[in-house]
Design a protein around this motif. Structure first.
Motif, PDB file in Angstrom:
ATOM      1  N   LYS A 312       0.825  -1.200   0.000  1.00 13.21           N
ATOM      2  CA  LYS A 312       0.000   0.000   0.000  1.00 13.21           C
ATOM      3  C   LYS A 312       0.868   1.262   0.000  1.00 13.21           C
ATOM      4  O   LYS A 312       0.559   2.238  -0.693  1.00 13.21           O
ATOM      5  CB  LYS A 312      -0.928  -0.001   1.202  1.00 13.21           C
ATOM      6  N   LEU A 313       1.945   1.242   0.766  1.00 20.87           N
ATOM      7  CA  LEU A 313       2.842   2.407   0.801  1.00 20.87           C
ATOM      8  C   LEU A 313       3.508   2.623  -0.553  1.00 20.87           C
ATOM      9  O   LEU A 313       3.758   3.762  -0.956  1.00 20.87           O
ATOM     10  CB  LEU A 313       3.908   2.222   1.878  1.00 20.87           C
ATOM     11  N   ARG A 314       3.765   1.540  -1.256  1.00 24.90           N
ATOM     12  CA  ARG A 314       4.408   1.669  -2.563  1.00 24.90           C
ATOM     13  C   ARG A 314       3.494   2.370  -3.565  1.00 24.90           C
ATOM     14  O   ARG A 314       3.974   2.914  -4.568  1.00 24.90           O
ATOM     15  CB  ARG A 314       4.825   0.291  -3.073  1.00 24.90           C
ATOM     16  N   GLY A 315       2.194   2.403  -3.297  1.00 29.05           N
ATOM     17  CA  GLY A 315       1.290   3.162  -4.151  1.00 29.05           C
ATOM     18  C   GLY A 315       1.536   4.658  -4.051  1.00 29.05           C
ATOM     19  O   GLY A 315       1.187   5.414  -4.960  1.00 29.05           O
ATOM     20  N   VAL A 316       2.140   5.101  -2.945  1.00 27.37           N
ATOM     21  CA  VAL A 316       2.474   6.518  -2.754  1.00 27.37           C
ATOM     22  C   VAL A 316       3.966   6.750  -2.955  1.00 27.37           C
ATOM     23  O   VAL A 316       4.371   7.699  -3.626  1.00 27.37           O
ATOM     24  CB  VAL A 316       2.061   6.992  -1.339  1.00 27.37           C
ATOM     25  N   TYR A 317       4.772   5.847  -2.363  1.00 32.57           N
ATOM     26  CA  TYR A 317       6.230   5.965  -2.429  1.00 32.57           C
ATOM     27  C   TYR A 317       6.755   4.847  -3.319  1.00 32.57           C
ATOM     28  O   TYR A 317       6.996   3.723  -2.875  1.00 32.57           O
ATOM     29  CB  TYR A 317       6.832   5.870  -1.029  1.00 32.57           C
ATOM     30  N   LYS A 318       6.910   5.167  -4.582  1.00 38.55           N
ATOM     31  CA  LYS A 318       7.259   4.168  -5.601  1.00 38.55           C
ATOM     32  C   LYS A 318       8.525   3.396  -5.250  1.00 38.55           C
ATOM     33  O   LYS A 318       8.628   2.194  -5.505  1.00 38.55           O
ATOM     34  CB  LYS A 318       7.431   4.873  -6.947  1.00 38.55           C
ATOM     35  N   ASN A 319       9.505   4.079  -4.660  1.00 30.97           N
ATOM     36  CA  ASN A 319      10.809   3.469  -4.408  1.00 30.97           C
ATOM     37  C   ASN A 319      11.049   3.227  -2.916  1.00 30.97           C
ATOM     38  O   ASN A 319      12.126   3.527  -2.393  1.00 30.97           O
ATOM     39  CB  ASN A 319      11.914   4.352  -4.987  1.00 30.97           C
ATOM     40  N   ILE A 320      10.055   2.674  -2.237  1.00 31.38           N
ATOM     41  CA  ILE A 320      10.225   2.359  -0.825  1.00 31.38           C
ATOM     42  C   ILE A 320      11.216   1.198  -0.697  1.00 31.38           C
ATOM     43  O   ILE A 320      11.133   0.203  -1.413  1.00 31.38           O
ATOM     44  CB  ILE A 320       8.867   2.022  -0.161  1.00 31.38           C
ATOM     45  N   MET A 321      12.187   1.346   0.186  1.00 28.67           N
ATOM     46  CA  MET A 321      13.259   0.361   0.322  1.00 28.67           C
ATOM     47  C   MET A 321      12.910  -0.711   1.351  1.00 28.67           C
ATOM     48  O   MET A 321      12.986  -1.907   1.065  1.00 28.67           O
ATOM     49  CB  MET A 321      14.562   1.049   0.742  1.00 28.67           C
ATOM     50  N   THR A 322      12.567  -0.290   2.568  1.00 30.47           N
ATOM     51  CA  THR A 322      12.246  -1.233   3.632  1.00 30.47           C
ATOM     52  C   THR A 322      11.110  -0.686   4.475  1.00 30.47           C
ATOM     53  O   THR A 322      10.823   0.521   4.443  1.00 30.47           O
ATOM     54  CB  THR A 322      13.451  -1.498   4.562  1.00 30.47           C
ATOM     55  N   LEU A 323      10.488  -1.577   5.228  1.00 28.84           N
ATOM     56  CA  LEU A 323       9.431  -1.188   6.167  1.00 28.84           C
ATOM     57  C   LEU A 323       9.725  -1.818   7.522  1.00 28.84           C
ATOM     58  O   LEU A 323       9.912  -3.030   7.629  1.00 28.84           O
ATOM     59  CB  LEU A 323       8.070  -1.655   5.652  1.00 28.84           C
TER      60      LEU A 323
END
Length: 381
Positions: A312-323
């Motif tokens: 879901k976060l990748r829908g906003v932050y295309k290049n999310i590295m880790t969670l």
């Protein structure tokens, strides 16, 4: 005599499985433009040109492209092999490339021949010392001299002692070592201080262009790390990446930096899931000049896990590295691991737990046998 000092390109690197090739091309284009504007006598690339000793075809092609473009600008280019590089692969074709003004560091042999440049103040000798370990240096010494090489400092000092300086000339050293006191990042390799080199071994030189440490920093005026042109870990998030411009005059050395602007920044975001995906938070980032396409490390403070949060976060932050999560549960888990296990478990069990937590797989096979033997030797000794 003007040099542009850069290092640790790590061409072909992946960060959290993201290829950095596009970002590396973008930043190397900037360096080319800086060289065009500054018109230096030499460009120094102080090691870790590649990220692996056996680089990908794409990485080799990229280095070939940028060395070609630099050579066409009429500047000399000095390329050193670092601890991530294969010395043989960096050295390949070096004698042919010298005719084009591109000097590749040879494989260490204990012999040194400088590249001599000239300006209105006289001659400058540029010496290249590829990354060396004590064992590399001992191979080319007599038995008596080899006994004097006990650590990295003595290895580098012994190597420098083999350089035959010409009186009256200024001397520049290109090296790739870990200088004692340097501020490190998570993306660097070191051996717990065993590979430290005392900066005093470099006193002979008018300037020492270092690679290996990713944060730009100096030891006085004469010894300096240029740092990486890009951020390669979250620990580098606050670094100001740059190239170093060095001007050697008759009796002085002037140093300044030129900041580099990445295609995508690397940074951390923290808050509840709802906060991080809210329009208000996104707009705030944009107002601060941050891009939603940056490489981001997300830390959620929600007490309960969010289903498919990273998707879901990748829908906003295309290049999310880790969670990651930071809440009472994760903090208690860390506390319990430290407080309970340290007192109740054996050293081997503690290390096995640590290994599994860090690597996501159990300690077994040869690594397990190695650690068992090592711990047995330490405790029995």
């Amino acid at each position: 005599m003007k040099f542009i000092h850069t290092a640790d390109w790590h061409i072909g690197k992946k960060v959290c499985e993201y290829s950095m090739l596009e970002d590396q091309k973008y930043i190397l284009d900037q360096i080319i433009e800086i060289v065009k504007e500054e018109k230096p006598d030499g460009v120094i690339i102080a090691g870790d040109v590649y990220d692996k000793s056996v680089p990908s075809a794409e990485a080799v092609s990229m280095l070939d492209e940028y060395l070609f473009r630099l050579s066409k600008l009429g500047t000399k280019v000095f390329v050193l092999s670092g601890n991530h590089d294969s010395p043989q692969r960096i050295a390949f074709g070096g004698r042919l490339m010298e005719d084009q003004g591109c000097f590749m560091s040879p494989v260490y042999s204990g012999d040194f021949t400088p590249v001599t440049l000239r300006d209105e103040f006289g001659e400058v000798d540029v010496w290249m010392l590829p990354f060396v370990r004590p064992a590399d240096v001992r191979r080319f010494l007599s038995e008596e001299e080899a006994c004097q090489v006990e650590d990295y400092t003595s290895a580098v000092a012994k190597s420098i002692s083999k350089m035959k300086f010409t009186e009256g000339r200024r001397n520049v050293l290109v090296a790739h070592q870990f200088v004692t006191g340097a501020e490190c990042s998570d993306s660097e390799e070191n051996v717990g201080g065993l590979d430290n080199v005392d900066a005093k071994v470099f006193e002979t030189f008018d300037y020492v262009a270092l690679g290996h440490i990713h944060k730009p920093q100096g030891f006085g005026v004469k010894v300096r790390y240029s740092g990486t042109p890009l951020k390669y870990s979250l620990s580098e998030a606050n670094h100001k990446k740059s190239v170093t411009v060095v001007e050697l005059k008759d009796c002085s050395t002037d140093i300044r930096t030129i900041e580099l602007k990445p295609l995508r920044d690397m940074r951390k975001i923290r808050g509840t899931f709802d906060e991080l995906v809210s329009m208000e938070f996104c707009q705030k980032q944009l107002n601060e000049g941050k891009s939603l396409e940056d490489f981001v490390y997300a830390e959620l403070t929600d007490e309960d896990d969010i289903p498919e949060a990273i998707i879901k976060l990748r829908g906003v932050y295309k290049n999310i590295m880790t969670l990651d999560y930071d809440n009472s549960r994760t903090r208690n888990q860390n506390t319990e691991f430290i407080a309970i296990n340290v007192e109740k478990k054996s050293p081997m069990s503690l290390f096995a737990d640590f290994y599994e937590r860090e690597n996501g797989r159990p300690l077994e096979g040869e690594p397990l046998e190695f650690m068992e033997n090592l711990i047995r030797e330490i405790w029995e000794g």
